[in-house]
Design a protein around this motif. Structure first.
Motif, PDB file in Angstrom:
ATOM      1  N   MET A   1       0.845  -1.205   0.000  1.00 63.19           N
ATOM      2  CA  MET A   1       0.000   0.000   0.000  1.00 63.19           C
ATOM      3  C   MET A   1       0.874   1.246   0.000  1.00 63.19           C
ATOM      4  O   MET A   1       0.599   2.219  -0.710  1.00 63.19           O
ATOM      5  N   GLY A   2       1.908   1.219   0.835  1.00 63.30           N
ATOM      6  CA  GLY A   2       2.817   2.350   0.894  1.00 63.30           C
ATOM      7  C   GLY A   2       3.475   2.619  -0.451  1.00 63.30           C
ATOM      8  O   GLY A   2       3.620   3.778  -0.871  1.00 63.30           O
ATOM      9  N   GLU A   3       3.878   1.579  -1.160  1.00 68.08           N
ATOM     10  CA  GLU A   3       4.474   1.749  -2.479  1.00 68.08           C
ATOM     11  C   GLU A   3       3.508   2.474  -3.414  1.00 68.08           C
ATOM     12  O   GLU A   3       3.901   3.384  -4.164  1.00 68.08           O
ATOM     13  N   VAL A   4       2.231   2.090  -3.380  1.00 69.46           N
ATOM     14  CA  VAL A   4       1.224   2.731  -4.235  1.00 69.46           C
ATOM     15  C   VAL A   4       1.063   4.202  -3.867  1.00 69.46           C
ATOM     16  O   VAL A   4       0.956   5.069  -4.745  1.00 69.46           O
ATOM     17  N   VAL A   5       1.051   4.521  -2.578  1.00 71.28           N
ATOM     18  CA  VAL A   5       0.925   5.913  -2.142  1.00 71.28           C
ATOM     19  C   VAL A   5       2.070   6.748  -2.706  1.00 71.28           C
ATOM     20  O   VAL A   5       1.873   7.887  -3.160  1.00 71.28           O
ATOM     21  N   GLY A   6       3.281   6.218  -2.693  1.00 70.76           N
ATOM     22  CA  GLY A   6       4.408   6.947  -3.271  1.00 70.76           C
ATOM     23  C   GLY A   6       4.214   7.238  -4.745  1.00 70.76           C
ATOM     24  O   GLY A   6       4.476   8.359  -5.210  1.00 70.76           O
ATOM     25  N   PHE A   7       3.725   6.248  -5.489  1.00 72.55           N
ATOM     26  CA  PHE A   7       3.450   6.457  -6.919  1.00 72.55           C
ATOM     27  C   PHE A   7       2.363   7.506  -7.122  1.00 72.55           C
ATOM     28  O   PHE A   7       2.489   8.412  -7.961  1.00 72.55           O
ATOM     29  N   ALA A   8       1.282   7.384  -6.343  1.00 66.75           N
ATOM     30  CA  ALA A   8       0.144   8.295  -6.497  1.00 66.75           C
ATOM     31  C   ALA A   8       0.518   9.724  -6.133  1.00 66.75           C
ATOM     32  O   ALA A   8       0.061  10.681  -6.778  1.00 66.75           O
ATOM     33  N   ALA A   9       1.340   9.887  -5.107  1.00 72.76           N
ATOM     34  CA  ALA A   9       1.768  11.227  -4.719  1.00 72.76           C
ATOM     35  C   ALA A   9       2.570  11.883  -5.838  1.00 72.76           C
ATOM     36  O   ALA A   9       2.467  13.103  -6.062  1.00 72.76           O
ATOM     37  N   ALA A  10       3.359  11.093  -6.567  1.00 74.64           N
ATOM     38  CA  ALA A  10       4.131  11.646  -7.680  1.00 74.64           C
ATOM     39  C   ALA A  10       3.216  12.112  -8.800  1.00 74.64           C
ATOM     40  O   ALA A  10       3.428  13.172  -9.406  1.00 74.64           O
ATOM     41  N   VAL A  11       2.174  11.347  -9.083  1.00 76.79           N
ATOM     42  CA  VAL A  11       1.208  11.760 -10.109  1.00 76.79           C
ATOM     43  C   VAL A  11       0.472  13.017  -9.657  1.00 76.79           C
ATOM     44  O   VAL A  11       0.260  13.954 -10.439  1.00 76.79           O
ATOM     45  N   ALA A  12       0.069  13.057  -8.392  1.00 78.01           N
ATOM     46  CA  ALA A  12      -0.619  14.234  -7.871  1.00 78.01           C
ATOM     47  C   ALA A  12       0.269  15.470  -7.969  1.00 78.01           C
ATOM     48  O   ALA A  12      -0.184  16.556  -8.353  1.00 78.01           O
ATOM     49  N   LYS A  13       1.531  15.316  -7.638  1.00 74.15           N
ATOM     50  CA  LYS A  13       2.478  16.431  -7.729  1.00 74.15           C
ATOM     51  C   LYS A  13       2.626  16.903  -9.179  1.00 74.15           C
ATOM     52  O   LYS A  13       2.656  18.109  -9.464  1.00 74.15           O
ATOM     53  N   LYS A  14       2.728  15.984 -10.083  1.00 77.70           N
ATOM     54  CA  LYS A  14       2.909  16.322 -11.501  1.00 77.70           C
ATOM     55  C   LYS A  14       1.780  17.193 -12.013  1.00 77.70           C
ATOM     56  O   LYS A  14       2.000  18.167 -12.741  1.00 77.70           O
ATOM     57  N   TYR A  15       0.554  16.873 -11.635  1.00 78.62           N
ATOM     58  CA  TYR A  15      -0.613  17.588 -12.153  1.00 78.62           C
ATOM     59  C   TYR A  15      -1.171  18.613 -11.168  1.00 78.62           C
ATOM     60  O   TYR A  15      -2.248  19.185 -11.412  1.00 78.62           O
ATOM     61  N   ASN A  16      -0.476  18.814 -10.047  1.00 81.53           N
ATOM     62  CA  ASN A  16      -0.940  19.764  -9.038  1.00 81.53           C
ATOM     63  C   ASN A  16      -2.388  19.465  -8.653  1.00 81.53           C
ATOM     64  O   ASN A  16      -3.238  20.361  -8.584  1.00 81.53           O
ATOM     65  N   THR A  17      -2.654  18.200  -8.380  1.00 77.94           N
ATOM     66  CA  THR A  17      -4.008  17.786  -8.059  1.00 77.94           C
ATOM     67  C   THR A  17      -4.031  17.102  -6.702  1.00 77.94           C
ATOM     68  O   THR A  17      -3.023  17.059  -5.987  1.00 77.94           O
ATOM     69  N   THR A  18      -5.173  16.596  -6.332  1.00 78.32           N
ATOM     70  CA  THR A  18      -5.372  15.943  -5.037  1.00 78.32           C
ATOM     71  C   THR A  18      -5.251  14.432  -5.199  1.00 78.32           C
ATOM     72  O   THR A  18      -5.275  13.907  -6.308  1.00 78.32           O
ATOM     73  N   PRO A  19      -5.144  13.710  -4.083  1.00 76.89           N
ATOM     74  CA  PRO A  19      -5.201  12.251  -4.184  1.00 76.89           C
ATOM     75  C   PRO A  19      -6.459  11.770  -4.903  1.00 76.89           C
ATOM     76  O   PRO A  19      -6.394  10.837  -5.715  1.00 76.89           O
ATOM     77  N   LYS A  20      -7.599  12.413  -4.634  1.00 76.85           N
ATOM     78  CA  LYS A  20      -8.825  12.051  -5.337  1.00 76.85           C
ATOM     79  C   LYS A  20      -8.719  12.391  -6.819  1.00 76.85           C
ATOM     80  O   LYS A  20      -9.194  11.640  -7.685  1.00 76.85           O
ATOM     81  N   GLY A  21      -8.080  13.536  -7.130  1.00 76.80           N
ATOM     82  CA  GLY A  21      -7.898  13.931  -8.518  1.00 76.80           C
ATOM     83  C   GLY A  21      -7.090  12.930  -9.315  1.00 76.80           C
ATOM     84  O   GLY A  21      -7.285  12.770 -10.530  1.00 76.80           O
TER      85      GLY A  21
END
Length: 608
Positions: free
Chosen positions: A558-578
């Protein structure tokens, strides 16, 4: 005229209060801790850590420190402690000495199991610096929170949490500005398997990452402090990329409660984390406060568990990997505690009525065979065993567990641990005395004083995983981590309940096997705090589904997925839900190993 008079009186009162000389000594800040250990598990109900003499029945080495006084003279000395197992008085006896002379009475055996201040009398301070020593007398978990010297001889220090915190902040100046811990892309709180894997994952994706852990070691339940082995498969994934970091952190399978601390790989875990250039590690830091802005977490405040220094960490994203859901709770995230009813969830394994029942907390232990016969002290204050009921084992396994709705695993953490200790010591005392053929040459080699929790708060996300999701093997478009553990819901062992109804410390279970299934990404972020991820045993599930998702290899993924998702969120300046609503395909591509790891941050869209 009346207002001026009142103001004048207030000023006189304030000046008098300010004139009082208080010398406040937090025991966890002692320079030399000797054999005493720092316990922060009850910070939420105490507001601080404390020192404890965890000697397994053998007195530990003295703790000592130098105390500087503002002036020589007479001071009243107060000691904040408790009698943790009164029968009518308990075993946690210790003394305090000033420059080699005992001050006050023997502490820790008052017959009162509540934390409170004890008057140790008036002491005459003849030097500006004195040596303060705490001497353990029994080895049976005597404990001390703080020592206060005051020249206001009739002053009584406050004891309620709010008043005590205010007083502590006043005299220790801990309410002053916090240190600046830095600004991060993601701040991850909790250094168990979930949090550590999340931090490594995020750092490798190019995010400036903070990992905050409230103990001196990483790994949580898999650390040498708790010694639970890793469970859950990483080789049955739909997406083989997941689990790579878990494998790095995996130190093999030493079993539960192995007496060899090295088998749990504390140093190895820390060395892996410290090797990451984007990852900043903060050990011994308990996060107890959050700052909010526009429904987002702006910062978290952590207090060092030994120095009491506060540090403020700001971030774009935060991940609650505390297990207890501490960050989410402080931020106002929707959460659930206890069991849902069948009517609410439709689960066949759910309780008939919703309640506060949770899986419990374990304190494991182990013994070793020695060359000579040894004795063990009498333990009249411990749980009493008999020929009719005792546990004939040379070491503990997962079954040594207390909780089950009789205790709150967060606010009663100390009571749970102490109940476990009373069971361990009482059973061991019986075995040594009554089964000499097997135990005469055995000694307790290790007893955990940090509790290994299983269940507390679960933070609610946009999807709440259920028994049906698991048993029907539903595959959602955002299905990420492949989980394999059984639905494993513990309950009090039937025989243990017969002898210790309402005070059980031994568990049973019924493993309900499941086919591998995936956990939706929507279970890994808060549904109402817009920049909060979570990973570990506090993700968005029902109590029943939690019985399967809670094991540590699964939590690490789960932690590995959170790291990936946070990078995508950062890239698009969006939220975890975004990430879910607008960029799920990209997240899934990373998980499927179809995107080079650094591409996510190296190629941001135009205008972002």
């Amino acid at each position: 005229m009346a207002r001026i008079k009142i103001l004048f009186l207030l000023l006189i009162f304030h000046a008098a209060a300010f004139a009082q000389q208080h010398v406040y000594v937090e025991t966890e800040s002692f320079t030399e801790k000797g054999g005493w250990v720092t316990d922060q598990q009850s910070f939420v109900v105490m507001g601080s850590s404390y020192l404890m003499a965890h000697g397994m029945g053998r007195p530990v080495k003295d703790a000592s420190t130098t105390v500087r006084f503002p002036a020589k003279g007479k001071y009243r000395m107060w000691v904040r402690t408790k009698d943790w197992a009164p029968f009518p008085t308990g075993p946690g006896k210790f003394t305090i000495s000033i420059d080699g002379q005992q001050a006050g009475q023997v502490m820790g055996a008052s017959g009162n199991d509540a934390w409170k201040w004890y008057d140790a009398g008036v002491v005459d301070i003849t030097k500006e610096e004195v040596n303060l020593v705490m001497k353990d007398l029994t080895g049976f978990n005597g404990r001390c929170d703080a020592i206060l010297f005051t020249d206001a001889l009739k002053f009584t220090p406050p004891n309620t949490l709010k008043a005590l915190n205010e007083f502590r902040n006043q005299v220790l100046h801990t309410s002053a500005a916090s240190l600046d811990g830095g600004q991060f892309d993601i701040v991850i709180v909790g250094g168990g398997m979930a949090g550590t894997c999340a931090a490594i994952s995020a750092a490798r994706m190019g995010l400036k990452t903070a990992l905050i852990q409230d103990r001196p070691v990483l790994g949580g339940n898999n650390s040498s402090e708790i010694r639970v082995h890793l469970k859950g498969d990483v080789d049955k994934n739909h997406y083989p990329k997941l689990g790579r970091i878990v494998r790095e952190m995996d130190n093999g399978d030493p079993g539960n409660g192995n007496p060899d601390a090295a088998e749990y790989g504390d140093a190895r875990k820390i060395s892996i984390v410290k090797a990451e250039k984007n990852l900043h590690l903060f050990l011994n830091t308990h996060v107890y406060k959050v700052e909010m802005k526009d429904n987002k977490i702006a910062a978290v405040i952590g207090r060092n568990i030994t120095t009491n220094q506060d540090t403020r960490f700001t971030g774009t994203y935060f991940s609650d990997c505390t297990g207890d859901g501490t960050v989410g709770y402080l931020a106002g995230a929707d959460f659930r505690h206890g069991r849902e009813s069948k009517a609410e969830t439709g689960e066949s394994l759910a309780s008939e009525k919703s309640d506060s029942f949770t899986l419990g907390t374990s304190n494991l232990w182990a013994s070793l065979e020695k060359d000579t016969i040894s004795s063990f002290p009498e333990t009249p204050w411990a749980i009493q065993f008999s020929d009719e009921y005792h546990i004939d084992d040379t070491k503990a396994d997962w079954e040594w567990e207390t909780g089950f709705g009789n205790f709150n695993t967060i606010t009663d953490a100390e009571k749970i641990r102490d109940h476990n200790l009373r069971a361990i010591y009482g059973n061991w005392s019986y075995l040594k005395k009554n089964k000499a053929d097997k135990y005469a040459k055995r000694e307790l080699a290790w007893v955990a004083y940090i509790g290994g929790k299983r269940e507390s708060r679960r933070i609610m996300g946009d999807h709440i995983l259920t028994q049906m999701d698991i048993q029907e093997g539903k595959f959602y478009p955002d299905g990420t981590v492949t989980a394999t553990w059984t639905i494993d819901l513990h309950f009090p062992d039937e025989k243990n309940s017969k002898y210790f109804e309402g005070q059980e410390f031994f568990a049973g279970t019924k493993h309900i096997r499941v086919a591998p299934y995936t956990i939706p990404y929507r279970c890994l972020y808060s549904r109402n705090i817009s920049n909060l991820f979570m990973a570990g045993r506090n993700i968005s599930t029902t109590h029943v589904a939690f019985g399967s998702t809670r094991v540590m290899r699964t939590c690490g993924m789960m932690g590995e997925v959170v790291g990936f998702a946070a990078a995508v969120a950062k890239k698009y300046n969006t939220t975890p839900k975004g990430v879910y609503t607008d960029h799920l395909a990209e997240l899934m591509a990373i998980i499927k190993d179809e995107t080079p790891p650094q591409q996510t941050l190296q190629n941001p869209p135009a205008g972002k």
